[in-house]
Write an enzyme that holds these catalytic residues in place. Structure first.
Site, mmCIF file in Angstrom:
data_model
loop_
_atom_site.group_PDB
_atom_site.id
_atom_site.type_symbol
_atom_site.label_atom_id
_atom_site.label_comp_id
_atom_site.label_asym_id
_atom_site.label_seq_id
_atom_site.Cartn_x
_atom_site.Cartn_y
_atom_site.Cartn_z
ATOM 1 N N VAL A 60 0.803 -1.217 0.000
ATOM 2 C CA VAL A 60 0.000 0.000 0.000
ATOM 3 C C VAL A 60 0.843 1.278 0.000
ATOM 4 C CG1 VAL A 60 -0.211 0.302 2.515
ATOM 5 C CG2 VAL A 60 -2.135 0.916 1.021
ATOM 6 N N TYR A 61 2.135 1.185 0.269
ATOM 7 C CA TYR A 61 2.959 2.395 0.315
ATOM 8 C C TYR A 61 3.054 3.030 -1.072
ATOM 9 C CZ TYR A 61 4.647 0.910 4.957
ATOM 10 O OH TYR A 61 4.748 0.529 6.273
ATOM 11 N N SER A 62 2.532 4.242 -1.137
ATOM 12 C CA SER A 62 2.548 5.016 -2.397
ATOM 13 C C SER A 62 2.024 4.188 -3.559
ATOM 14 C CB SER A 62 3.952 5.546 -2.699
ATOM 15 O OG SER A 62 4.369 6.440 -1.689
ATOM 16 N N ASP A 63 0.930 3.463 -3.286
ATOM 17 C CA ASP A 63 0.227 2.714 -4.331
ATOM 18 C C ASP A 63 1.152 1.726 -5.041
ATOM 19 O OD1 ASP A 63 -1.994 2.044 -5.879
ATOM 20 O OD2 ASP A 63 -1.547 3.545 -7.411
ATOM 21 N N GLY A 64 2.019 1.079 -4.275
ATOM 22 C CA GLY A 64 2.902 0.071 -4.847
ATOM 23 C C GLY A 64 4.219 0.590 -5.369
#
Length: 326
Positions: A60-64
């Site tokens: 989920v960090y920065s949308d992958g």
């Protein structure tokens, strides 16, 4: 660099883990303060040069894009067998039904997506990012067991939850003969010590490795309380964590400054050395967006606080409401 076994496993990890939440495309996901790929790569390279072999990210960090940046950098700077890659699953990756959580479908979908982004055929540690109240823990654990048996993860770990939930998960896995969690990534620092009541003793008793997130309280322990920054202004999670305890937390920050001045060390070194000295802590997860962030963390490994120093740092703390789980 110092190395330590992760819990009761035979896996050697560095005593510092480089957290990669700070690396990602800033207009994707929920972290507007992240730094891009060109700025991130020197931190990953410097960590490797210093002997850090443990890297933590999440789908989920920065949308992958955090996973993508980390994967490309590790491929360019080292060999896959030299590093321990940890990522996480739970957060929402797409709108609509089945876009997040810890169902069998979500886990099977997201492990493959994470492996593609990281550019590897396996991760060393696959962690559930939070407890999923909508999915039976049996479904989650069996799916994780199958991920391990398929060779897509070497070990599994958990992150912030209540101690009773973690105990239930450990017992359920044992009862069914499924792969057991080997690590707990929880919230531990001088501003939040509630994990000392139940979770940390549970982890010590069960041989679980502890890899705390936010050991510097999102930078609050490293500067004067009233100092502002772009991250403080835009970090909604940080606001939820500290909004209700500002006056008590200010006293702890001031005490860190006093001890650091007396020892001739930086506040970051003192606050991180305290976490490193906690019984059962394996490797705090440190983030870095400026060169001195990583250098200060490395210097903290050399600092051994005396019992008197530890007592002074802990004295101002008052009990906090339980946070960090949602």
């Amino acid at each position: 660099m110092q190395y330590i076994k992760l819990g009761r496993t035979g896996l050697d990890v560095s005593r510092l883990c480089l957290g990669c939440m700070s690396f990602g495309i800033s207009d994707r996901g929920n972290h507007a303060w992240t730094i891009g790929e060109a700025e991130s790569r020197p931190f990953i390279q410097r960590a490797l040069e210093a002997g850090i072999n443990f890297f933590d990210t999440a789908n989920v960090y920065s949308d992958g894009t955090s996973e993508e940046i980390l994967g490309r950098a590790l491929k360019d700077f080292t060999r896959r067998e030299e590093v321990v890659i940890a990522t996480k699953v739970h957060g929402r990756m797409r709108p609509g039904p089945n876009g997040g959580g810890l169902s069998r479908r979500a886990i099977m979908t997201e492990i493959d997506a994470s492996l593609r982004r990281l550019g590897t055929d396996h991760v060393d540690l696959y962690q559930i990012h939070r407890w999923d109240y909508e999915t039976p823990i049996e479904e989650t654990l069996e799916a994780l067991h199958d991920v391990v048996k398929a060779g897509k993860a070497r070990y599994i770990g958990a992150s912030s939850m209540y101690a009773w939930q973690f105990a239930k998960a450990l017992a359920t896995a044992e009862r069914h003969g499924w792969t057991r969690f080997v690590s707990m990534q929880n919230y531990v620092n001088l501003l939040y010590r509630e994990e000392e009541r139940e979770m940390l003793p549970l982890c010590r008793a069960e041989g679980i490795g502890v890899i705390p997130w936010s050991p510097l309280a999102r930078g609050r322990l490293t500067r004067d309380w009233d100092t502002n920054s772009a991250r403080i202004e835009t970090d909604e999670v940080g606001k939820r964590l500290y909004a209700k305890t500002a006056e008590a937390d200010r006293k702890v920050v001031e005490r860190v400054a006093e001890v650091a001045a007396r020892l001739g060390r930086s506040r970051a070194q003192v606050a991180l050395a305290w976490v490193l000295a906690r019984p059962g802590v394996t490797a705090p997860i440190v983030g870095a967006t400026k060169p001195h962030h990583l250098e200060e963390a490395l210097k903290a490994l050399e600092l051994k606080l005396s019992p008197e120093d530890i007592a002074a740092l802990e004295e101002p703390y008052v009990p906090h409401a339980v946070v960090g789980f949602v």
